[in-house]
Design an enzyme around this catalytic site. Structure first.
Site, PDB file in Angstrom:
ATOM      1  N   ARG A  46      31.453  15.221   3.092  1.00 45.54           N
ATOM      2  CA  ARG A  46      31.549  16.556   3.719  1.00 45.54           C
ATOM      3  C   ARG A  46      32.957  17.092   3.498  1.00 45.54           C
ATOM      4  O   ARG A  46      33.155  18.247   3.150  1.00 45.54           O
ATOM      5  CB  ARG A  46      31.212  16.506   5.222  1.00 45.54           C
ATOM      6  CG  ARG A  46      31.530  17.841   5.916  1.00 45.54           C
ATOM      7  CD  ARG A  46      30.883  18.033   7.300  1.00 45.54           C
ATOM      8  NE  ARG A  46      30.761  16.832   8.084  1.00 45.54           N
ATOM      9  CZ  ARG A  46      31.770  16.229   8.722  1.00 45.54           C
ATOM     10  NH1 ARG A  46      32.993  16.732   8.684  1.00 45.54           N
ATOM     11  NH2 ARG A  46      31.552  15.116   9.402  1.00 45.54           N
ATOM     12  N   TYR A  98      26.457  43.653   2.258  1.00 45.62           N
ATOM     13  CA  TYR A  98      25.192  42.918   2.192  1.00 45.62           C
ATOM     14  C   TYR A  98      24.547  42.852   3.582  1.00 45.62           C
ATOM     15  O   TYR A  98      25.231  42.581   4.577  1.00 45.62           O
ATOM     16  CB  TYR A  98      25.489  41.508   1.662  1.00 45.62           C
ATOM     17  CG  TYR A  98      24.297  40.600   1.616  1.00 45.62           C
ATOM     18  CD1 TYR A  98      23.253  40.845   0.729  1.00 45.62           C
ATOM     19  CD2 TYR A  98      24.202  39.501   2.454  1.00 45.62           C
ATOM     20  CE1 TYR A  98      22.162  40.009   0.675  1.00 45.62           C
ATOM     21  CE2 TYR A  98      23.108  38.652   2.408  1.00 45.62           C
ATOM     22  CZ  TYR A  98      22.086  38.912   1.525  1.00 45.62           C
ATOM     23  OH  TYR A  98      21.009  38.088   1.483  1.00 45.62           O
ATOM     24  N   ASP A 170      33.986  40.584  -0.967  1.00 45.86           N
ATOM     25  CA  ASP A 170      32.794  39.918  -1.492  1.00 45.86           C
ATOM     26  C   ASP A 170      32.647  40.377  -2.944  1.00 45.86           C
ATOM     27  O   ASP A 170      32.324  41.530  -3.212  1.00 45.86           O
ATOM     28  CB  ASP A 170      31.579  40.322  -0.637  1.00 45.86           C
ATOM     29  CG  ASP A 170      30.287  39.645  -1.087  1.00 45.86           C
ATOM     30  OD1 ASP A 170      30.181  39.271  -2.280  1.00 45.86           O
ATOM     31  OD2 ASP A 170      29.368  39.505  -0.249  1.00 45.86           O
ATOM     32  N   LYS A 195      23.785  34.391  -7.218  1.00 46.79           N
ATOM     33  CA  LYS A 195      23.525  35.545  -8.083  1.00 46.79           C
ATOM     34  C   LYS A 195      24.126  35.298  -9.480  1.00 46.79           C
ATOM     35  O   LYS A 195      23.711  34.371 -10.140  1.00 46.79           O
ATOM     36  CB  LYS A 195      24.078  36.814  -7.417  1.00 46.79           C
ATOM     37  CG  LYS A 195      23.801  36.904  -5.913  1.00 46.79           C
ATOM     38  CD  LYS A 195      22.320  37.099  -5.578  1.00 46.79           C
ATOM     39  CE  LYS A 195      22.006  36.916  -4.110  1.00 46.79           C
ATOM     40  NZ  LYS A 195      22.761  37.708  -3.180  1.00 46.79           N
TER      41      LYS A 195
HETATM   42  C1  LIG Z   1      23.017  37.548  -1.705  1.00 47.38           C
HETATM   43  C2  LIG Z   1      24.305  38.056  -1.205  1.00 47.38           C
HETATM   44  C3  LIG Z   1      24.984  37.429  -0.149  1.00 47.38           C
HETATM   45  C4  LIG Z   1      24.390  36.247   0.603  1.00 47.38           C
HETATM   46  O1  LIG Z   1      24.393  35.108  -0.191  1.00 47.38           O
HETATM   47  P1  LIG Z   1      23.313  33.921  -0.054  1.00 47.38           P
HETATM   48  O2  LIG Z   1      23.726  32.997  -1.138  1.00 47.38           O
HETATM   49  O3  LIG Z   1      21.966  34.526  -0.254  1.00 47.38           O
HETATM   50  O4  LIG Z   1      23.473  33.362   1.312  1.00 47.38           O
HETATM   51  C5  LIG Z   1      26.219  37.904   0.214  1.00 47.38           C
HETATM   52  N1  LIG Z   1      26.769  38.978  -0.395  1.00 47.38           N
HETATM   53  C6  LIG Z   1      26.144  39.621  -1.396  1.00 47.38           C
HETATM   54  C7  LIG Z   1      26.792  40.805  -2.025  1.00 47.38           C
HETATM   55  C8  LIG Z   1      24.901  39.190  -1.833  1.00 47.38           C
HETATM   56  O5  LIG Z   1      24.278  39.855  -2.821  1.00 47.38           O
END
Ligand SMILES: *Cc1c(COP(=O)(O)O)cnc(C)c1O
Length: 379
Positions: A46, A98, A170, A195
């Site tokens: 961890r 998001y 982000d 993504k």
């Molecule tokens: C999908 C997404 C998230 C969340 O991520 P997960 O891996 O699905 O938990 C956060 N920010 C953006 C811009 C996203 O497209």
């Protein structure tokens, strides 16, 4: 080393003890200690695992930060970052972040006393007005989802730092291939690596990178304390995906440009949202801040067009949530990704019932154009 080479040779890209050319999967929870009370490099997975560590070094180098950390999902990374703050602290947040980030702030962290105000981060004045005596951070995305609005990271960082706020970006939609927020003044970058970084719709993962060692140490403490770490198998798979980020992004950029040009001429398309649209208000900023315009494009069909018939007539482009993968994915935000937002708020934010979001994959662009063309006949 150039960015494209760093993707392949950055971080820890081989195993010293055996000479393997890729990092092995260290499927292990604990490590033998050679002395009592020593300080071993690894003691429990961890806290640290060599496969995860290789990935964490890699993303830190790609974002030009000092410390990278890998989490079980993008949401887990974002949650850990917000845990830098305490009860009574306030955060200024982009109004089109998001949906899951908004949900985390609005239904979970608010109960623990973290306050926030949502603003349009394209509007510097609005951001400035939202800053309170207890504001600790500015949190935003650029380009945003699904309208692909672009905010000026350098100016926002200047404003935030003048008010002693941390800047958290982000960077999921742009990836470090297109944009490196830490170079533009941000303090922390977070990613849903599910993504573009993973890139193959086969992984859920999150990453965070800090500019300073001090913030990195604080976040590593939280990563270990909260415990939502990425496992060794997924860390390995993500490192593998990242190696091809540059070639994938170039194909995403090129295909999306071709689709933009096609949609622009199509009589059934009323409106397009794409940062590479020369007539878009944020085009010059996007050009300056990003290396290219990315693989996301949103559009609206003309009034009376049949969105359902169009989507269901597509043969190659897949109806699905998520984005950033090798295959093209299409969705209707009002019904799918943004369905949880009350309709009135959604419409006010510009997300109409007819809006369509396309995550352009890396298939041959002729096939994608052909598919859109035949499906638009049914719209
Ligand atoms: C999908 C997404 C998230 C969340 O991520 P997960 O891996 O699905 O938990 C956060 N920010 C953006 C811009 C996203 O497209």
């Amino acid at each position: 080393m150039k960015f494209d080479s760093k993707l392949i040779h950055g971080g820890i890209s081989s195993d010293k003890t055996t000479g393997t050319v890729s990092v092995p999967i260290y499927q292990v929870s604990t490590y033998k200690q050679t002395e009592l009370g020593g300080t071993p490099a690894y003691e429990y997975s961890r806290t640290g695992n060599p496969t995860r560590h290789a990935l964490e070094q890699l993303i830190a180098e790609l974002e030009n930060g000092t410390r990278g950390l890998a989490f079980a999902s993008g949401s887990a990374a974002i949650h850990a970052v917000f845990n830098l703050f305490s009860k009574g602290d306030h955060v200024v947040v982009g109004n089109d972040v998001y949906g899951g980030t908004f949900r985390l702030l609005n239904t979970v962290l608010n109960r623990l006393g973290l306050e926030f105000t949502a603003v349009d981060t394209r509007d510097l004045k609005a951001v400035k007005q939202a800053i309170q005596p207890n504001t600790k951070a500015l949190y935003l995305e650029t380009p945003t989802n699904p309208l692909l609005h672009v905010s000026d990271l350098s100016s926002l960082a200047d404003l935030a730092h003048a008010n002693e706020l941390l800047v958290i970006v982000d960077n999921t939609f742009a990836t470090p291939y297109l944009q490196r927020p830490l170079d533009l003044g941000a303090d922390i970058v977070v990613h849903s690596a599910s993504k573009y970084l993973g890139g193959h719709s086969d992984l859920v993962a999150g990453l965070a990178v800090t500019k300073s060692q001090d913030l990195g140490d604080k976040l590593a403490y939280l990563q270990n304390a909260i415990g939502a770490i990425l496992g060794p198998q997924d860390s390995w798979l993500l490192s593998r995906g990242i190696k091809t980020l540059a070639v994938r992004m170039r194909a995403h950029n090129e295909n999306t440009r071709a689709i933009f040009e096609f949609l622009q001429k199509h009589k059934k398309v009323a409106k397009i949202y794409y940062p590479g649209d020369p007539s878009a208000p944020e085009y010059e900023l996007a050009k300056k801040q990003m290396r290219d315009f990315g693989g996301m494009i949103s559009f609206e069909l003309v009034a009376g067009a049949d969105v359902k018939a169009f989507i269901e007539s597509l043969q190659l482009i897949t109806l699905a949530e998520s984005l950033g993968s090798v295959e093209s994915l299409i969705e209707v935000p009002a019904i799918m990704t943004h369905g949880a937002i009350p309709r009135a708020i959604r419409l006010k934010d510009g997300i109409s019932d007819e809006l369509i979001r396309l995550s352009v994959g890396i298939e041959a662009k002729e096939d994608l154009l052909q598919d859109l063309k035949q499906a638009l006949k049914w719209a």
